[in-house]
Design a protein around this motif. Structure first.
Motif, PDB file in Angstrom:
ATOM      1  N   ASN A   2     102.491 -10.405   9.935  1.00 14.15           N
ATOM      2  CA  ASN A   2     101.964  -9.763   8.732  1.00 14.15           C
ATOM      3  C   ASN A   2     101.873  -8.248   8.889  1.00 14.15           C
ATOM      4  OD1 ASN A   2     101.722 -12.178   7.351  1.00 14.15           O
ATOM      5  ND2 ASN A   2      99.595 -12.500   7.957  1.00 14.15           N
ATOM      6  N   LEU A   3     101.427  -7.796  10.046  1.00 17.72           N
ATOM      7  CA  LEU A   3     101.350  -6.351  10.274  1.00 17.72           C
ATOM      8  C   LEU A   3     102.743  -5.730  10.249  1.00 17.72           C
ATOM      9  CD1 LEU A   3      98.625  -6.160  13.071  1.00 17.72           C
ATOM     10  CD2 LEU A   3      98.408  -5.342  10.717  1.00 17.72           C
ATOM     11  N   ARG A   4     103.709  -6.422  10.812  1.00 19.94           N
ATOM     12  CA  ARG A   4     105.079  -5.900  10.802  1.00 19.94           C
ATOM     13  C   ARG A   4     105.594  -5.809   9.366  1.00 19.94           C
ATOM     14  NH1 ARG A   4     107.213  -9.111  14.090  1.00 19.94           N
ATOM     15  NH2 ARG A   4     107.112  -7.776  15.928  1.00 19.94           N
ATOM     16  N   ALA A   5     105.334  -6.844   8.578  1.00 22.18           N
ATOM     17  CA  ALA A   5     105.797  -6.841   7.192  1.00 22.18           C
ATOM     18  C   ALA A   5     105.152  -5.705   6.401  1.00 22.18           C
ATOM     19  CB  ALA A   5     105.485  -8.182   6.527  1.00 22.18           C
ATOM     20  N   LEU A   6     103.863  -5.464   6.609  1.00 20.96           N
ATOM     21  CA  LEU A   6     103.180  -4.395   5.877  1.00 20.96           C
ATOM     22  C   LEU A   6     103.660  -3.015   6.317  1.00 20.96           C
ATOM     23  CD1 LEU A   6     101.312  -6.784   5.001  1.00 20.96           C
ATOM     24  CD2 LEU A   6      99.431  -5.134   5.020  1.00 20.96           C
ATOM     25  N   THR A   7     103.816  -2.816   7.617  1.00 21.92           N
ATOM     26  CA  THR A   7     104.259  -1.502   8.080  1.00 21.92           C
ATOM     27  C   THR A   7     105.698  -1.235   7.649  1.00 21.92           C
ATOM     28  OG1 THR A   7     104.812  -2.453  10.253  1.00 21.92           O
ATOM     29  CG2 THR A   7     102.658  -1.363  10.031  1.00 21.92           C
ATOM     30  N   GLU A   8     106.527  -2.271   7.635  1.00 22.13           N
ATOM     31  CA  GLU A   8     107.901  -2.089   7.166  1.00 22.13           C
ATOM     32  C   GLU A   8     107.947  -1.814   5.669  1.00 22.13           C
ATOM     33  OE1 GLU A   8     110.036  -5.540   8.436  1.00 22.13           O
ATOM     34  OE2 GLU A   8     110.247  -4.836  10.513  1.00 22.13           O
ATOM     35  N   ALA A   9     106.915  -2.246   4.941  1.00 28.75           N
ATOM     36  CA  ALA A   9     106.857  -1.991   3.495  1.00 28.75           C
ATOM     37  C   ALA A   9     106.358  -0.583   3.185  1.00 28.75           C
ATOM     38  CB  ALA A   9     105.959  -3.021   2.817  1.00 28.75           C
ATOM     39  N   GLY A  10     105.849   0.128   4.217  1.00 31.29           N
ATOM     40  CA  GLY A  10     105.404   1.498   3.993  1.00 31.29           C
ATOM     41  C   GLY A  10     103.958   1.784   4.344  1.00 31.29           C
ATOM     42  N   PHE A  11     103.205   0.773   4.763  1.00 30.35           N
ATOM     43  CA  PHE A  11     101.830   0.993   5.190  1.00 30.35           C
ATOM     44  C   PHE A  11     101.822   1.645   6.573  1.00 30.35           C
ATOM     45  CE2 PHE A  11     101.379  -2.411   2.141  1.00 30.35           C
ATOM     46  CZ  PHE A  11     100.114  -2.274   1.596  1.00 30.35           C
ATOM     47  N   GLY A  12     100.860   2.538   6.802  1.00 32.66           N
ATOM     48  CA  GLY A  12     100.564   2.930   8.163  1.00 32.66           C
ATOM     49  C   GLY A  12      99.819   1.785   8.828  1.00 32.66           C
ATOM     50  N   LEU A  13      99.802   1.740  10.172  1.00 30.75           N
ATOM     51  CA  LEU A  13      99.122   0.633  10.844  1.00 30.75           C
ATOM     52  C   LEU A  13      97.647   0.535  10.450  1.00 30.75           C
ATOM     53  CD1 LEU A  13      99.158  -1.739  12.765  1.00 30.75           C
ATOM     54  CD2 LEU A  13      98.787  -0.146  14.667  1.00 30.75           C
ATOM     55  N   PRO A  14      96.882   1.644  10.397  1.00 38.39           N
ATOM     56  CA  PRO A  14      95.479   1.522   9.969  1.00 38.39           C
ATOM     57  C   PRO A  14      95.355   0.955   8.552  1.00 38.39           C
ATOM     58  CG  PRO A  14      95.845   3.636  11.038  1.00 38.39           C
ATOM     59  CD  PRO A  14      97.188   3.025  10.829  1.00 38.39           C
ATOM     60  N   GLN A  15      96.257   1.353   7.656  1.00 40.59           N
ATOM     61  CA  GLN A  15      96.227   0.825   6.293  1.00 40.59           C
ATOM     62  C   GLN A  15      96.571  -0.663   6.276  1.00 40.59           C
ATOM     63  OE1 GLN A  15      99.147   3.430   4.537  1.00 40.59           O
ATOM     64  NE2 GLN A  15      97.591   4.823   3.734  1.00 40.59           N
ATOM     65  N   ALA A  16      97.534  -1.058   7.079  1.00 39.71           N
ATOM     66  CA  ALA A  16      97.924  -2.466   7.146  1.00 39.71           C
ATOM     67  C   ALA A  16      96.770  -3.320   7.656  1.00 39.71           C
ATOM     68  CB  ALA A  16      99.144  -2.634   8.044  1.00 39.71           C
ATOM     69  N   VAL A  17      96.101  -2.822   8.683  1.00 39.33           N
ATOM     70  CA  VAL A  17      94.947  -3.548   9.226  1.00 39.33           C
ATOM     71  C   VAL A  17      93.860  -3.673   8.167  1.00 39.33           C
ATOM     72  CG1 VAL A  17      93.068  -3.450  10.916  1.00 39.33           C
ATOM     73  CG2 VAL A  17      95.407  -2.887  11.611  1.00 39.33           C
ATOM     74  N   ARG A  18      93.604  -2.583   7.446  1.00 43.32           N
ATOM     75  CA  ARG A  18      92.556  -2.614   6.432  1.00 43.32           C
ATOM     76  C   ARG A  18      92.918  -3.560   5.298  1.00 43.32           C
ATOM     77  NH1 ARG A  18      88.490  -2.611   7.922  1.00 43.32           N
ATOM     78  NH2 ARG A  18      88.906  -0.758   9.174  1.00 43.32           N
ATOM     79  N   ALA A  19      94.188  -3.579   4.909  1.00 41.33           N
ATOM     80  CA  ALA A  19      94.610  -4.487   3.841  1.00 41.33           C
ATOM     81  C   ALA A  19      94.413  -5.943   4.260  1.00 41.33           C
ATOM     82  CB  ALA A  19      96.079  -4.235   3.489  1.00 41.33           C
ATOM     83  N   LEU A  20      94.826  -6.285   5.491  1.00 46.21           N
ATOM     84  CA  LEU A  20      94.684  -7.655   5.972  1.00 46.21           C
ATOM     85  C   LEU A  20      93.223  -8.068   6.100  1.00 46.21           C
ATOM     86  CD1 LEU A  20      97.429  -7.996   8.758  1.00 46.21           C
ATOM     87  CD2 LEU A  20      97.438  -9.019   6.476  1.00 46.21           C
ATOM     88  N   THR A  21      92.419  -7.192   6.692  1.00 43.60           N
ATOM     89  CA  THR A  21      91.023  -7.561   6.907  1.00 43.60           C
ATOM     90  C   THR A  21      90.249  -7.624   5.602  1.00 43.60           C
ATOM     91  OG1 THR A  21      90.484  -5.242   7.406  1.00 43.60           O
ATOM     92  CG2 THR A  21      90.930  -6.699   9.270  1.00 43.60           C
ATOM     93  N   THR A  22      90.603  -6.775   4.634  1.00 41.41           N
ATOM     94  CA  THR A  22      89.926  -6.830   3.340  1.00 41.41           C
ATOM     95  C   THR A  22      90.176  -8.176   2.662  1.00 41.41           C
ATOM     96  OG1 THR A  22      90.043  -4.433   3.024  1.00 41.41           O
ATOM     97  CG2 THR A  22      89.739  -5.769   1.054  1.00 41.41           C
TER      98      THR A  22
END
Length: 216
Positions: A122-142
């Motif tokens: 999931n983190l790989r998919a989000l970062t490849e979509a344009g999220f920074g890692l901190p943003q990807a983590v925040r999106a998943l945890t939210t």
């Protein structure tokens, strides 16, 4: 000198029994003593595997996760929005399979690393979509925290699907709150059709993440 020998009871057997017993007695009634009685063993046999109840809950949450992902597949080509939706919907369904499932899961520590597989994907998919890692983590945890909180409240009304606690009838609530017409009418939205409420709330959450981080 005599050496301690492990009991014949294995950890998985104890965890499976604990999850089954959870639906009968709830989290408050789930004790190591009660599990030992169900297994027809002495309590020390369980203490060989679990020092305390929290260690048991950690193993229960881990087993709940294993069972969840065994029946859940997120397509490799799924968008990040689809990934959040599938993962959150699957987590809700898994938690609803157990009385107090959300309470058991919340705050527990996974004892294995199985959860890292889906997290990495999931983190790989989000970062490849344009999220920074901190943003990807925040999106998943939210999305994760929202799902836990939603199901905790849902199970406060219905400990098991179809098993509604007294005091949550929308009509009775509306009658008690008649002088507050909007709050009274809100009861139908708050305490009926949790599945539809969850789906719409999840859409709001995903749309909010998309708008906040400007990632489509």
């Amino acid at each position: 000198m005599a050496t301690r020998r492990p009991p014949k009871l294995d950890k998985k057997q104890a965890v499976d029994t604990a999850l089954r017993l959870l639906n009968e007695v709830g989290l408050d009634g789930l004790t190591l003593r009660a599990i030992a009685k169900e297994l027809d063993v002495q309590a020390p046999a369980l203490y060989w595997h679990f020092k305390n109840k929290q260690e048991l809950l950690d193993e229960m949450a881990t087993e709940m996760y294993r069972r969840m992902v065994a029946g859940q597949r997120i397509p490799a080509e799924a968008t990040w929005q689809e990934r959040l939706t599938i993962a959150s919907t699957g987590l809700r369904a898994a938690l609803l399979g157990y009385r107090d499932g959300a309470k058991v899961y919340s705050g527990s520590r996974f004892t294995g690393t199985e959860h890292a597989v889906q997290m990495e994907e999931n983190l790989r998919a989000l970062t490849e979509a344009g999220f920074g890692l901190p943003q990807a983590v925040r999106a998943l945890t939210t999305a994760y925290y929202f799902t836990l909180g939603f199901v905790t409240e849902e199970q406060g009304v219905e400990p098991l699907p179809g098993d509604r606690r007294e005091g949550y009838d929308p009509d009775e609530r509306a009658a008690r709150m008649a002088e507050f017409p909007l709050a009274a009418a809100a009861g139908a939205e708050l305490f009926e059709d949790f599945a539809a409420g969850f789906e719409e709330s999840l859409r709001l959450l995903v749309a909010g993440i998309e708008a906040r981080y400007r990632v489509s």
